[in-house]
Motif scaffolding. Structure first.
Motif, PDB file in Angstrom:
ATOM      1  N   ASP A 139      -8.110   7.390  -2.364  1.00 10.93           N
ATOM      2  CA  ASP A 139      -9.217   7.002  -3.402  1.00 10.93           C
ATOM      3  C   ASP A 139      -8.296   6.781  -3.836  1.00 10.93           C
ATOM      4  O   ASP A 139      -9.034   6.656  -5.395  1.00 10.93           O
ATOM      5  N   THR A 140      -6.935   7.210  -4.255  1.00 10.06           N
ATOM      6  CA  THR A 140      -5.642   6.406  -4.972  1.00 10.06           C
ATOM      7  C   THR A 140      -5.711   4.987  -4.726  1.00 10.06           C
ATOM      8  O   THR A 140      -4.952   4.661  -5.863  1.00 10.06           O
ATOM      9  N   SER A 159     -10.483   8.230 -10.235  1.00  8.63           N
ATOM     10  CA  SER A 159      -9.508   9.397  -9.927  1.00  8.63           C
ATOM     11  C   SER A 159      -9.338  10.261 -11.212  1.00  8.63           C
ATOM     12  O   SER A 159      -9.359  10.233 -11.872  1.00  8.63           O
ATOM     13  N   SER A 216     -11.889  14.029  -9.496  1.00  9.07           N
ATOM     14  CA  SER A 216     -12.485  12.590  -9.368  1.00  9.07           C
ATOM     15  C   SER A 216     -13.880  12.415  -8.607  1.00  9.07           C
ATOM     16  O   SER A 216     -14.465  13.375  -8.693  1.00  9.07           O
TER      17      SER A 216
END
Length: 230
Positions: free
Chosen positions: A80-81, A130, A199
């Motif tokens: 996700d990052t 994020s 997020s």
């Protein structure tokens, strides 16, 4: 008479269990243990289990394993990052940061609303954000309508999203409550998005200001561009 050599083989034991359940008694130097919860192979050195492999995994940032449970050098890629982290001195350290370049989302097809003033999600103009991050984004909308439009967005909880059309960018309207007054033409917006502890997605939304029985269309080729700056 030739010398005779007798070879006495040493049998090594191999164990497979969670790390806390690997035995610590009745072992010989060189016995092996695989910790199923850590996905790490260990060798008994006479006093403790010493790692001989490292952990490598991938997943969401919130699912990263506890660094103190893993040997130095273990790796984890956060989906996700975009960050890649490595265990160093019992802590996760970022070794690769995601690209800081602009990302462009292009609207794939015309999208039409008719006789509706309820903000609805755009089918294409959305992107993931994020937690605890800052984004700058530009949106170019190609609009065909006889009714004026309003736009808005949904964002994760604790997110601040401010901005306006570039023609009046000194205003800092709250995007989630909607901006309004857009007729046929090209409209360009600039926004500043600061996320909090959550997020999620930045999701563009739009509708007619007053429900009108005519088509209002955001055209294929409209774009959203975003840059993560912090």
């Amino acid at each position: 008479m030739a010398d005779q050599v007798t070879v006495i083989p040493t049998v090594r034991q191999v164990y497979s269990d969670t790390y806390s359940n690997l035995p610590t008694t009745g072992l010989n130097n060189g016995d092996m243990g695989y910790a199923t919860d850590r996905q790490v192979l260990y060798r008994w050195n006479g006093a403790s289990w010493a790692p001989i492999t490292v952990y490598s995994g991938t997943g969401a940032s919130g699912d990263i394993p506890t660094a103190t449970d893993l040997p130095d050098g273990s790796l984890y890629s956060e989906t996700d990052t975009g960050k890649v982290k490595q265990v160093s001195a019992g802590a996760w350290v970022t070794i690769v940061n995601p690209s800081t370049g602009w990302t462009t989302v292009i609207k794939a097809a015309n999208e039409t609303v008719n006789n509706s003033n309820s903000l609805q999600d755009d089918d294409d103009l959305v992107f993931p954000v994020s937690a605890n991050s800052i984004y700058i984004l530009f949106i170019n909308l190609l609009v065909t309508t006889t009714a004026t439009l309003k736009i808005g967005a949904t964002v994760p909880a604790d997110t601040t999203a401010k901005g306006d059309t570039i023609q009046s960018a000194t205003k800092t309207s709250d995007l989630t409550s909607g901006l309004s007054g857009y007729a046929s033409g090209i409209h360009r917006f600039m926004f500043h998005v600061c996320t909090g502890a959550n997020s999620g997605n930045f999701q563009l939304r739009w509708a007619q200001i007053t429900a009108t029985a005519s088509n209002s269309t955001i055209l294929k080729g409209s774009i959203l561009e975003y840059l993560k700056v912090g």
